[in-house]
Design a protein around this motif. Structure first.
Motif, PDB file in Angstrom:
ATOM      1  N   THR A  59      38.884  29.785  40.110  1.00 38.98           N
ATOM      2  CA  THR A  59      37.812  28.797  40.183  1.00 38.98           C
ATOM      3  C   THR A  59      38.254  27.598  41.005  1.00 38.98           C
ATOM      4  O   THR A  59      39.444  27.434  41.295  1.00 38.98           O
ATOM      5  CB  THR A  59      37.419  28.329  38.760  1.00 38.98           C
ATOM      6  OG1 THR A  59      36.394  27.334  38.854  1.00 38.98           O
ATOM      7  CG2 THR A  59      38.593  27.749  38.001  1.00 38.98           C
ATOM      8  N   GLN A 108      32.422  17.067  30.794  1.00 37.23           N
ATOM      9  CA  GLN A 108      32.352  18.020  31.904  1.00 37.23           C
ATOM     10  C   GLN A 108      30.918  18.486  32.062  1.00 37.23           C
ATOM     11  O   GLN A 108      30.037  18.046  31.319  1.00 37.23           O
ATOM     12  CB  GLN A 108      33.330  19.183  31.719  1.00 37.23           C
ATOM     13  CG  GLN A 108      33.108  20.085  30.525  1.00 37.23           C
ATOM     14  CD  GLN A 108      34.220  21.136  30.406  1.00 37.23           C
ATOM     15  OE1 GLN A 108      35.225  20.887  29.761  1.00 37.23           O
ATOM     16  NE2 GLN A 108      34.040  22.302  31.012  1.00 37.23           N
ATOM     17  N   GLY A 109      30.670  19.389  33.015  1.00 31.48           N
ATOM     18  CA  GLY A 109      29.295  19.767  33.344  1.00 31.48           C
ATOM     19  C   GLY A 109      28.494  20.333  32.187  1.00 31.48           C
ATOM     20  O   GLY A 109      27.340  19.969  31.960  1.00 31.48           O
ATOM     21  N   ARG A 110      29.104  21.229  31.423  1.00 30.40           N
ATOM     22  CA  ARG A 110      28.347  21.883  30.356  1.00 30.40           C
ATOM     23  C   ARG A 110      27.996  20.908  29.245  1.00 30.40           C
ATOM     24  O   ARG A 110      27.077  21.160  28.464  1.00 30.40           O
ATOM     25  CB  ARG A 110      29.108  23.102  29.825  1.00 30.40           C
ATOM     26  CG  ARG A 110      30.341  22.809  29.040  1.00 30.40           C
ATOM     27  CD  ARG A 110      31.252  23.995  28.973  1.00 30.40           C
ATOM     28  NE  ARG A 110      31.828  24.299  30.285  1.00 30.40           N
ATOM     29  CZ  ARG A 110      32.620  25.333  30.538  1.00 30.40           C
ATOM     30  NH1 ARG A 110      32.926  26.178  29.589  1.00 30.40           N
ATOM     31  NH2 ARG A 110      33.115  25.536  31.739  1.00 30.40           N
ATOM     32  N   ASN A 194      25.852  29.011  42.371  1.00 26.40           N
ATOM     33  CA  ASN A 194      27.138  29.618  42.014  1.00 26.40           C
ATOM     34  C   ASN A 194      27.090  31.140  41.925  1.00 26.40           C
ATOM     35  O   ASN A 194      27.802  31.838  42.641  1.00 26.40           O
ATOM     36  CB  ASN A 194      27.593  29.005  40.674  1.00 26.40           C
ATOM     37  CG  ASN A 194      29.031  29.331  40.334  1.00 26.40           C
ATOM     38  OD1 ASN A 194      29.542  30.387  40.685  1.00 26.40           O
ATOM     39  ND2 ASN A 194      29.701  28.427  39.640  1.00 26.40           N
ATOM     40  N   ASP A 223      21.229  20.303  39.267  1.00 27.35           N
ATOM     41  CA  ASP A 223      22.638  20.524  38.938  1.00 27.35           C
ATOM     42  C   ASP A 223      23.406  20.365  40.250  1.00 27.35           C
ATOM     43  O   ASP A 223      23.333  21.222  41.132  1.00 27.35           O
ATOM     44  CB  ASP A 223      22.832  21.921  38.345  1.00 27.35           C
ATOM     45  CG  ASP A 223      24.299  22.220  38.019  1.00 27.35           C
ATOM     46  OD1 ASP A 223      25.180  21.504  38.534  1.00 27.35           O
ATOM     47  OD2 ASP A 223      24.559  23.173  37.263  1.00 27.35           O
ATOM     48  N   SER A 263      29.230  18.611  37.203  1.00 28.81           N
ATOM     49  CA  SER A 263      30.600  18.744  36.750  1.00 28.81           C
ATOM     50  C   SER A 263      31.474  18.050  37.778  1.00 28.81           C
ATOM     51  O   SER A 263      31.507  18.458  38.943  1.00 28.81           O
ATOM     52  CB  SER A 263      30.976  20.226  36.667  1.00 28.81           C
ATOM     53  OG  SER A 263      32.380  20.338  36.517  1.00 28.81           O
ATOM     54  N   LYS A 266      34.191  19.728  39.845  1.00 23.37           N
ATOM     55  CA  LYS A 266      33.882  20.271  41.178  1.00 23.37           C
ATOM     56  C   LYS A 266      33.538  19.109  42.106  1.00 23.37           C
ATOM     57  O   LYS A 266      34.316  18.767  42.977  1.00 23.37           O
ATOM     58  CB  LYS A 266      32.707  21.256  41.071  1.00 23.37           C
ATOM     59  CG  LYS A 266      33.043  22.524  40.301  1.00 23.37           C
ATOM     60  CD  LYS A 266      31.826  23.382  40.085  1.00 23.37           C
ATOM     61  CE  LYS A 266      32.113  24.627  39.301  1.00 23.37           C
ATOM     62  NZ  LYS A 266      32.656  25.745  40.066  1.00 23.37           N
ATOM     63  N   ARG A 411      34.591  36.930  42.647  1.00 21.62           N
ATOM     64  CA  ARG A 411      34.700  35.661  43.351  1.00 21.62           C
ATOM     65  C   ARG A 411      36.161  35.295  43.566  1.00 21.62           C
ATOM     66  O   ARG A 411      36.940  35.270  42.614  1.00 21.62           O
ATOM     67  CB  ARG A 411      34.022  34.575  42.506  1.00 21.62           C
ATOM     68  CG  ARG A 411      34.135  33.201  43.101  1.00 21.62           C
ATOM     69  CD  ARG A 411      33.398  32.203  42.251  1.00 21.62           C
ATOM     70  NE  ARG A 411      34.263  31.602  41.258  1.00 21.62           N
ATOM     71  CZ  ARG A 411      33.851  30.708  40.361  1.00 21.62           C
ATOM     72  NH1 ARG A 411      32.589  30.371  40.295  1.00 21.62           N
ATOM     73  NH2 ARG A 411      34.697  30.181  39.508  1.00 21.62           N
TER      74      ARG A 411
HETATM   75  N1  F0G Z   1      26.913  24.075  36.696  1.00 22.70           N
HETATM   76  C1  F0G Z   1      27.488  24.789  37.677  1.00 22.70           C
HETATM   77  C2  F0G Z   1      26.696  25.119  38.907  1.00 22.70           C
HETATM   78  C3  F0G Z   1      28.818  25.204  37.556  1.00 22.70           C
HETATM   79  O1  F0G Z   1      29.369  25.907  38.533  1.00 22.70           O
HETATM   80  C4  F0G Z   1      29.541  24.867  36.386  1.00 22.70           C
HETATM   81  C5  F0G Z   1      30.899  25.319  36.194  1.00 22.70           C
HETATM   82  C6  F0G Z   1      28.892  24.124  35.398  1.00 22.70           C
HETATM   83  C7  F0G Z   1      27.576  23.733  35.588  1.00 22.70           C
HETATM   84  C8  F0G Z   1      29.599  23.731  34.139  1.00 22.70           C
HETATM   85  O2  F0G Z   1      30.521  22.739  34.432  1.00 22.70           O
HETATM   86  O3  F0G Z   1      32.732  23.784  33.868  1.00 22.70           O
HETATM   87  O4  F0G Z   1      32.492  21.294  34.079  1.00 22.70           O
HETATM   88  O5  F0G Z   1      31.509  22.493  32.161  1.00 22.70           O
HETATM   89  N2  F0G Z   1      31.455  26.214  36.877  1.00 22.70           N
HETATM   90  C9  F0G Z   1      32.832  26.656  36.716  1.00 22.70           C
HETATM   91  C10 F0G Z   1      33.149  27.759  37.691  1.00 22.70           C
HETATM   92  C11 F0G Z   1      33.183  27.019  35.319  1.00 22.70           C
HETATM   93  O6  F0G Z   1      34.267  28.280  37.604  1.00 22.70           O
HETATM   94  O7  F0G Z   1      32.346  28.092  38.558  1.00 22.70           O
HETATM   95  P1  F0G Z   1      31.889  22.565  33.580  1.00 22.70           P
END
Ligand code: F0G
Length: 482
Positions: A59, A108-110, A194, A223, A263, A266, A411
């Motif tokens: 990742t 974090q994002g989630r 993603n 997002d 997030s 990223k 990926r």
């Molecule tokens: N939205 C998108 C588009 C993401 O790619 C991710 C995380 C999240 C939300 C959640 O964010 O991990 O900070 O809680 N993507 C990671 C990945 C896990 O490996 O693509 P998070």
């Protein structure tokens, strides 16, 4: 799409517009050890020990390289529970860039997705989006909501000429907003989509989606986790935007969205997350939830050091040299693989290079996890850790059957500014070898399957001794070498 540097002779290739000043030692363990490590991890790349991994392409999340300016900012962080000056700096950077007045921190994002779902999603609701993300769908599902994906056909055609596979289908969006009026709390659009291979949408498509949402009086949620890559593609693929600055393009994107979350693992190249809006009522609802789930409103579960790093990281996202690096290296890697006949997702997207697993190992049946099997094989072949993006990452159907995914990809993420050109070339070499030996690769079966987000902790076994056979073939072809 190449960089601005021309070459006297030979093929053109992208050049790093940064230099490496802190390094981490890597080890490549012998193929027999790689096989042992893969078995010990239940053939799940999430469960590998990083000490057994040579190139970690799992990742980009939280593992992008940080700049000297980010590290310097971390040294001046203001450690206070409430009213931290570090948060003021982050808020000011985020407000300047996105032009939204309310800024709330999350860890974090989630966490942002949890808050968004808790605030707005009720049982039976439908949430239209260009494509789902695993954690987004899980948070919506937990509240009894349902994701409705409105992608165009090209989104799931792994080889296509379409430059904006992330676009939402505007006509269907319009129809759904009418047909389901009163049952849609928000529409979600994901930048750098993603799960279809880091594919962008055009600013033109976002503007149309914004117009449709405003007409229906339904909030549009963006997002922005993978916004950096999407910005690069808007500037390089959308003619009308090519002479505009990244800062101006972001402001136009932001105008269309009522709520933006991301997030910062990223976007911003650190670890954390933010939610932004201009709507005082929405902000008030979120302000009630952030302290409950995340922490006080001036840190939201983040360390103040990370907060400082995000502030600088966001500002650096405006630098085209910074955001071009990932997509241009990915484009190089994809191009080299295409030349060698190795099946990959095209056009090249952001985030990473995505192998088309169904074409790579067409003899493996979907119930035996095509992309998961390829992930195990790539690790054995080269100590390269990728991430399964297919059936394994799905949840089962309500009747208990496997939800077979339309798209099976492996990926190989390129965290920003981390890997060098020679590491990309090594990866291409190992993938070419594996493709030449693809017939050896077989499937996987469950040994332990968790109910929620099973791909993180689930364990599998090979359906035969194909991993041993693959390692033996490697030894035969490469002799004593690693
Ligand atoms: N939205 C998108 C588009 C993401 O790619 C991710 C995380 C999240 C939300 C959640 O964010 O991990 O900070 O809680 N993507 C990671 C990945 C896990 O490996 O693509 P998070």
């Amino acid at each position: 799409m190449d960089n601005d540097i021309a070459f006297f002779k030979g093929d053109s290739f992208p050049i790093e517009m940064h230099k490496v000043r802190i390094v981490q030692k890597l080890t490549l363990i012998p193929v027999e050890e790689r096989l042992k490590a893969a078995r010990a991890a239940g053939f799940n790349t999430f469960l590998l020990k990083n000490s057994d991994v040579f190139l970690d392409m799992l990742t980009d999340s939280g593992v992008n390289a940080m700049s000297d300016r980010q590290l310097a900012a971390m040294m001046t962080a203001d450690d206070s529970y409430a009213g931290s000056m570090s948060f003021d700096r982050l808020k000011s950077a985020a407000t300047n860039i996105f032009n939204k007045q309310y800024v709330l921190p999350v860890h974090q994002g989630r966490a942002a997705e949890n808050i968004l779902a808790e605030a707005f999603v009720k049982a039976g609701n439908i949430i239209p989006m260009n494509y789902h993300f695993t954690t987004t769908k899980a948070h919506i599902g937990l509240r009894g909501g349902k994701v409705l994906e409105l992608y165009n056909k090209s989104a799931i055609q792994l080889q296509s000429e379409e430059m904006f596979k992330g676009n939402i289908d505007i006509a269907r969006l319009e129809n759904v907003l009418k047909a389901e009026a009163g049952n849609i709390p928000f529409v979600r659009i994901e930048a750098g989509t993603n799960l279809i291979g880091g594919q962008p949408w055009s600013l033109c498509n976002l503007r149309e989606a914004g117009k449709v949402c405003r007409a229906a009086k339904i909030p549009l949620v963006l997002d922005a986790s993978l916004l950096a890559d999407n910005l690069y593609f808007i500037k390089t693929r959308e003619l009308a935007e090519k002479d505009r600055t990244i800062a101006d393009i972001i402001k136009d994107i932001s105008k269309e969205a009522d709520i933006i979350y991301f997030s910062a693992r990223k976007l911003g190249c650190a670890r954390g997350g933010l939610i932004l809006t201009d709507d005082p009522r929405v902000n008030e609802i979120f302000m009630g939830l952030v302290p409950l789930y995340e922490g006080f409103l001036t840190y939201g579960g983040m360390s103040v050091r990370e907060i400082e790093a995000i502030a600088v990281g966001l500002e650096e996202t405006l630098d085209f040299d910074m955001i071009r690096h990932g997509p241009e290296f990915i484009n190089f890697m994809v191009g080299e693989l295409v030349k060698r006949g190795v099946p990959v997702v095209t056009p090249a997207g952001g985030l990473g290079c995505h192998l088309d697993a169904k074409k790579f190992i067409p003899h493996v049946p979907p119930e035996e996890f095509i992309a998961g099997s390829l992930g195990a094989a790539v690790f054995i072949a080269g100590g390269i850790r990728g991430m399964e993006r297919g059936t394994l990452s799905e949840e089962r159907n309500p009747d208990g059957s496997e939800h077979i995914c339309d798209v099976e990809m492996l990926r190989l993420a390129l965290p920003r500014r981390v890997f060098t050109m020679s590491q990309i070339k090594y990866t291409v070499d190992r993938l070419e070898w594996l493709y030449a030996n693809r017939d050896i690769v077989g499937g996987l079966k469950w040994v332990y399957e968790p109910k929620m987000l099973r791909f993180f902790n689930g364990r599998l076994d090979s359906v035969s001794d194909w991993p041993e056979k693959l390692a033996q073939k490697f030894r035969k072809d490469f002799g004593e070498s690693l």
